[in-house]
Each structure stands twice: as structure tokens, then as C-alpha cells.
Design a protein around this motif. Structure first.
Motif, short mmCIF file in Angstrom:
data_model
loop_
_atom_site.label_atom_id
_atom_site.label_comp_id
_atom_site.label_asym_id
_atom_site.label_seq_id
_atom_site.Cartn_x
_atom_site.Cartn_y
_atom_site.Cartn_z
N MET A 1 0.91 -1.25 0.02
CA MET A 1 0.17 0.13 0.07
C MET A 1 0.87 1.29 -0.06
SD MET A 1 -3.18 0.58 2.49
CE MET A 1 -3.61 2.14 2.93
N THR A 2 0.38 2.09 -0.72
CA THR A 2 1.45 3.56 -0.87
C THR A 2 0.75 4.60 -0.38
OG1 THR A 2 2.34 2.64 -3.12
CG2 THR A 2 2.24 5.18 -2.63
N ALA A 3 1.30 5.33 0.48
CA ALA A 3 0.75 6.53 1.08
C ALA A 3 0.96 7.70 0.08
CB ALA A 3 1.32 6.84 2.41
N VAL A 4 -0.10 8.60 0.00
CA VAL A 4 0.07 9.83 -0.89
C VAL A 4 -0.21 11.02 -0.15
CG1 VAL A 4 -1.06 10.89 -3.05
CG2 VAL A 4 -0.81 8.26 -2.68
N LYS A 5 0.78 11.86 -0.65
CA LYS A 5 0.57 13.19 0.06
C LYS A 5 -0.13 14.21 -0.74
CE LYS A 5 3.35 16.70 2.53
NZ LYS A 5 4.54 17.32 3.28
N VAL A 6 -0.66 15.14 -0.32
CA VAL A 6 -1.27 15.98 -1.54
C VAL A 6 -1.19 17.56 -0.83
CG1 VAL A 6 -3.77 17.12 -2.12
CG2 VAL A 6 -3.34 14.55 -1.58
N ILE A 7 -0.68 18.29 -1.76
CA ILE A 7 -0.32 19.78 -1.50
C ILE A 7 -1.08 20.67 -2.38
CG2 ILE A 7 2.08 19.20 -0.83
CD1 ILE A 7 3.10 20.30 -3.73
N ARG A 8 -1.37 21.88 -2.03
CA ARG A 8 -2.31 22.78 -2.66
C ARG A 8 -1.24 23.93 -3.10
NH1 ARG A 8 -6.46 24.53 1.01
NH2 ARG A 8 -7.48 22.62 0.33
N VAL A 9 -1.54 24.03 -4.73
CA VAL A 9 -0.65 25.10 -5.35
C VAL A 9 -1.65 25.70 -6.26
CG1 VAL A 9 1.36 25.18 -7.21
CG2 VAL A 9 1.28 23.49 -5.36
N MET A 10 -1.39 27.07 -6.18
CA MET A 10 -2.09 28.11 -7.23
C MET A 10 -1.25 28.44 -8.33
SD MET A 10 -3.72 31.71 -6.52
CE MET A 10 -5.13 31.26 -5.44
N GLY A 11 -1.67 28.41 -9.55
CA GLY A 11 -0.97 28.81 -10.57
C GLY A 11 -1.74 30.05 -11.34
N THR A 12 -1.03 30.84 -11.89
CA THR A 12 -1.86 32.16 -12.38
C THR A 12 -1.41 32.23 -14.12
OG1 THR A 12 0.09 33.38 -11.94
CG2 THR A 12 -1.67 33.37 -10.25
N SER A 13 -2.10 32.70 -14.81
CA SER A 13 -1.82 33.11 -16.26
C SER A 13 -2.77 34.28 -16.48
CB SER A 13 -2.40 31.81 -17.04
OG SER A 13 -2.59 32.37 -18.57
N GLU A 14 -2.07 34.84 -17.52
CA GLU A 14 -2.85 35.95 -18.15
C GLU A 14 -3.49 35.58 -19.30
OE1 GLU A 14 0.11 39.15 -19.05
OE2 GLU A 14 0.48 39.45 -16.93
N GLU A 15 -3.54 34.21 -19.79
CA GLU A 15 -4.11 33.71 -21.04
C GLU A 15 -5.41 32.92 -20.78
OE1 GLU A 15 -3.04 34.62 -23.87
OE2 GLU A 15 -1.37 35.79 -22.84
N SER A 16 -5.34 31.95 -19.72
CA SER A 16 -6.53 31.15 -19.60
C SER A 16 -6.39 30.36 -18.06
CB SER A 16 -6.85 30.12 -20.68
OG SER A 16 -5.75 29.09 -20.44
N TRP A 17 -7.39 29.70 -17.89
CA TRP A 17 -7.65 29.02 -16.59
C TRP A 17 -6.81 27.56 -16.89
CZ3 TRP A 17 -12.66 31.46 -17.04
CH2 TRP A 17 -12.99 32.25 -15.97
N GLU A 18 -6.77 27.15 -18.21
CA GLU A 18 -6.07 26.02 -18.43
C GLU A 18 -4.52 26.33 -18.31
OE1 GLU A 18 -5.44 22.49 -21.94
OE2 GLU A 18 -7.02 24.18 -22.18
N ASP A 19 -4.22 27.33 -18.59
CA ASP A 19 -2.59 27.78 -18.65
C ASP A 19 -2.44 27.93 -17.24
OD1 ASP A 19 -2.30 27.83 -21.23
OD2 ASP A 19 -2.29 29.84 -21.59
N ALA A 20 -3.32 28.44 -16.34
CA ALA A 20 -2.97 28.66 -14.89
C ALA A 20 -2.91 27.21 -14.10
CB ALA A 20 -4.08 29.48 -14.18
N ALA A 21 -3.83 26.12 -14.51
CA ALA A 21 -3.64 25.09 -14.09
C ALA A 21 -2.22 24.25 -14.46
CB ALA A 21 -4.70 24.05 -14.31
N HIS A 22 -1.80 24.50 -15.61
CA HIS A 22 -0.49 23.94 -16.24
C HIS A 22 0.70 24.62 -15.36
CE1 HIS A 22 -1.45 21.44 -19.76
NE2 HIS A 22 -2.52 22.15 -19.89
N GLU A 23 0.72 25.89 -15.09
CA GLU A 23 1.67 26.77 -14.38
C GLU A 23 1.71 26.00 -12.85
OE1 GLU A 23 4.64 29.24 -13.45
OE2 GLU A 23 3.77 28.55 -15.23
N ALA A 24 0.53 25.73 -12.52
CA ALA A 24 0.69 25.09 -10.98
C ALA A 24 1.42 23.78 -11.00
CB ALA A 24 -0.68 24.96 -10.33
N PHE A 25 1.04 23.08 -12.11
CA PHE A 25 1.76 21.77 -12.33
C PHE A 25 3.18 21.61 -12.48
CE2 PHE A 25 3.51 18.44 -15.03
CZ PHE A 25 3.48 17.37 -14.29
N ARG A 26 3.58 22.78 -13.60
CA ARG A 26 5.21 23.09 -13.71
C ARG A 26 6.17 23.54 -12.55
NH1 ARG A 26 2.85 24.93 -18.56
NH2 ARG A 26 2.85 26.92 -17.48
#
Length: 67
Positions: free
Chosen positions: A1-26
């Protein structure tokens, strides 16, 4: 069994919400290894003079905990 940690990250973009989500991941992937999932928790934006000027995506980033 694997334990998983979850963190909260906010991404921002001047273009779109999708770009903001990609920025958070990057940004998270620069310091977090083996990201196994991204959940978009909230979509928000800053508005000036009746126009969206910055899109924001608050995400939860999941990754396995190393023992």
C-alpha cells in the motif's frame, strides 16, 4: 500500500484557466517527484475595468510518500 501526500498549489496566467493549471503543475514538478495526479479545486480570476486580467487555478497535487 502506498501513502500519498497532497499539497495545494495556485497557478496564474494572463491567458486562460487551463494555462494557470498547467503553471501550477510546472511549478510543483520543479521540487516534487513522481506527481501522480492533479485536481483543480477552484477556478478564480482578477478583474479590472470589466475584463479578466489574471486567471487563477487552485490545484491539489498528489504524489507518493517515500519511506
Amino acid at each position: 500500500m502506498t501513502a500519498v501526500k497532497v499539497i495545494r498549489v495556485m497557478g496564474t496566467s494572463e491567458e486562460s484557466w487551463e494555462d494557470a493549471a498547467h503553471e501550477a503543475f510546472r511549478e510543483a514538478s520543479q521540487t516534487v517527484d513522481d506527481i501522480s495526479g492533479v485536481h483543480v479545486e477552484h477556478w478564480t480570476a482578477d478583474v479590472e475595468d470589466g475584463e479578466i486580467v489574471q486567471y487563477k487555478a487552485t490545484t491539489e497535487i498528489a504524489f507518493p510518500v517515500e519511506h
